[in-house]
Design a protein around this motif. Structure first.
Motif, PDB file in Angstrom:
ATOM      1  N   THR A  88       0.671  -1.519  -0.253  1.00 19.61           N
ATOM      2  CA  THR A  88      -0.132   0.020   0.007  1.00 19.61           C
ATOM      3  C   THR A  88       0.950   0.928   0.333  1.00 19.61           C
ATOM      4  OG1 THR A  88      -0.435  -0.002   2.230  1.00 19.61           O
ATOM      5  CG2 THR A  88      -2.080  -1.275   0.996  1.00 19.61           C
ATOM      6  N   GLU A 106       3.806  -3.305  -7.694  1.00 22.21           N
ATOM      7  CA  GLU A 106       3.375  -3.856  -6.980  1.00 22.21           C
ATOM      8  C   GLU A 106       2.741  -4.782  -8.654  1.00 22.21           C
ATOM      9  OE1 GLU A 106       1.411  -6.487  -4.386  1.00 22.21           O
ATOM     10  OE2 GLU A 106       2.353  -4.784  -3.602  1.00 22.21           O
ATOM     11  N   PRO A 109      -3.476  -6.080  -7.793  1.00 21.72           N
ATOM     12  CA  PRO A 109      -3.727  -4.517  -8.354  1.00 21.72           C
ATOM     13  C   PRO A 109      -4.649  -3.838  -6.811  1.00 21.72           C
ATOM     14  CG  PRO A 109      -4.236  -6.421 -10.331  1.00 21.72           C
ATOM     15  CD  PRO A 109      -3.620  -6.850  -8.677  1.00 21.72           C
ATOM     16  N   GLU A 110      -5.358  -4.300  -6.693  1.00 21.53           N
ATOM     17  CA  GLU A 110      -5.728  -3.509  -5.386  1.00 21.53           C
ATOM     18  C   GLU A 110      -5.009  -2.826  -4.411  1.00 21.53           C
ATOM     19  OE1 GLU A 110      -6.479  -8.530  -3.564  1.00 21.53           O
ATOM     20  OE2 GLU A 110      -5.927  -6.710  -5.927  1.00 21.53           O
ATOM     21  N   ALA A 112      -1.976  -1.578  -5.215  1.00 24.16           N
ATOM     22  CA  ALA A 112      -1.645  -1.019  -5.811  1.00 24.16           C
ATOM     23  C   ALA A 112      -2.766   0.736  -6.196  1.00 24.16           C
ATOM     24  CB  ALA A 112      -1.095  -0.982  -7.439  1.00 24.16           C
ATOM     25  N   ASP A 113      -4.012   0.098  -6.257  1.00 26.90           N
ATOM     26  CA  ASP A 113      -4.695   1.269  -6.228  1.00 26.90           C
ATOM     27  C   ASP A 113      -4.869   2.214  -5.265  1.00 26.90           C
ATOM     28  OD1 ASP A 113      -5.363   1.020  -8.919  1.00 26.90           O
ATOM     29  OD2 ASP A 113      -7.171  -0.413  -8.274  1.00 26.90           O
ATOM     30  N   ARG A 114      -4.816   1.125  -4.049  1.00 25.11           N
ATOM     31  CA  ARG A 114      -4.613   1.847  -2.783  1.00 25.11           C
ATOM     32  C   ARG A 114      -3.167   2.863  -2.481  1.00 25.11           C
ATOM     33  NH1 ARG A 114      -5.224  -3.356   1.418  1.00 25.11           N
ATOM     34  NH2 ARG A 114      -4.998  -1.421   3.515  1.00 25.11           N
ATOM     35  N   LYS A 116      -1.460   3.909  -4.388  1.00 21.39           N
ATOM     36  CA  LYS A 116      -1.755   5.936  -5.336  1.00 21.39           C
ATOM     37  C   LYS A 116      -2.319   6.403  -4.250  1.00 21.39           C
ATOM     38  CE  LYS A 116      -1.550   3.415  -9.751  1.00 21.39           C
ATOM     39  NZ  LYS A 116      -2.171   3.248 -11.163  1.00 21.39           N
ATOM     40  N   ALA A 117      -3.422   6.050  -3.782  1.00 17.79           N
ATOM     41  CA  ALA A 117      -4.366   6.742  -3.396  1.00 17.79           C
ATOM     42  C   ALA A 117      -4.436   7.490  -2.180  1.00 17.79           C
ATOM     43  CB  ALA A 117      -6.135   6.095  -3.489  1.00 17.79           C
ATOM     44  N   VAL A 129       3.886   4.786  -8.962  1.00 21.21           N
ATOM     45  CA  VAL A 129       3.526   3.434  -8.484  1.00 21.21           C
ATOM     46  C   VAL A 129       2.824   3.031  -9.736  1.00 21.21           C
ATOM     47  CG1 VAL A 129       1.976   1.666  -7.374  1.00 21.21           C
ATOM     48  CG2 VAL A 129       2.040   4.572  -6.348  1.00 21.21           C
ATOM     49  N   ALA A 131       2.271  -1.527 -11.747  1.00 23.91           N
ATOM     50  CA  ALA A 131       2.007  -2.804 -11.509  1.00 23.91           C
ATOM     51  C   ALA A 131       2.357  -3.696 -12.997  1.00 23.91           C
ATOM     52  CB  ALA A 131      -0.171  -2.790 -11.717  1.00 23.91           C
TER      53      ALA A 131
END
Length: 217
Positions: A88, A106, A109-110, A112-114, A116-117, A129, A131
């Motif tokens: 994260t 990372e 995907p979940e 990597a998205d977290r 970024k946020a 970040v 993937a």
């Protein structure tokens, strides 16, 4: 919960008592809210001296292990860095305060998205970040002065050491099929990679970093 107090307690009882003396590493740990990088239900565990679950079957590396790996890398501030298994984004955020540029790789995907946020919310601007497969690294943005494998490995893929610049370093916890490992720095010089074990450490083995099973007849 008073997270600022928990953060200071982590530094006093886990970091400084375990031979971490580099002021830049300590300042980075003190500045960043580790609780922001875990799920809300896990936040009370953010500062314990053990790996903390972050989802996708992964755990955030113990603070002391991360701190000692970064201290052992002797970062100067102008480096381009790859984080393998960024989760994260906590280790990448710490490194953002120590170096010039960070690529955070990372495979989930979940996560990597977290990452970024969270990094955007904290205003971290020098971390990208991406993937992809952890063992393959990210050659498009290399070579790297430093690679942090944010977890443990039974084997270090040649693809990663190939992405080190000359005199570049790679930090990782090396484990031998489940046995408690060693925080290790690999240094590349004239194409030759030399490992140096620094301290006893434990961490979760990253996906794709296990030694192939051998069949015995």
């Amino acid at each position: 919960m008073d997270y600022a107090a928990a953060r200071q307690h982590m530094i006093d009882s886990q970091i400084k008592t375990n031979k971490v003396t580099d002021p830049s590493v300590i300042e980075a740990l003190a500045a960043l809210p580790r609780e922001a990088f875990v799920a809300e239900a896990q936040r009370k565990l953010a500062y314990i001296d053990r790996p903390v679950a972050i989802g996708a079957g992964r755990r955030m590396t113990e603070p002391m292990v991360l701190a000692r790996l970064l201290q052992s890398a002797h970062l100067k501030g102008g480096e381009t860095v790859l984080v393998v298994g960024a989760g994260t984004g906590y280790s990448a955020a710490i490194l953002s305060r120590l170096v010039k540029k960070v690529v955070a790789l990372e495979s989930a995907p979940e996560l990597a998205d977290r990452a970024k946020a969270i990094l955007a919310q904290l205003g971290v601007s020098n971390v990208a970040v991406v993937a992809g497969d952890l063992g393959a690294g990210r050659p498009a943005d290399g070579p790297y002065d430093f690679i942090l494998v944010d977890g443990a490995a039974e084997i270090v893929p040649d693809a990663l050491t190939a992405q080190l610049a000359d005199r570049g370093r790679l930090a990782v916890v090396i484990k031998d099929q489940g046995i408690v490992g060693r925080g290790t720095i690999l240094t590349k010089a004239d194409g030759v990679v030399t490992p140096r074990a620094v301290f006893d450490a434990d961490a979760e083995v990253l996906p794709g970093f296990t030694r192939p099973q051998r069949f015995v007849f």
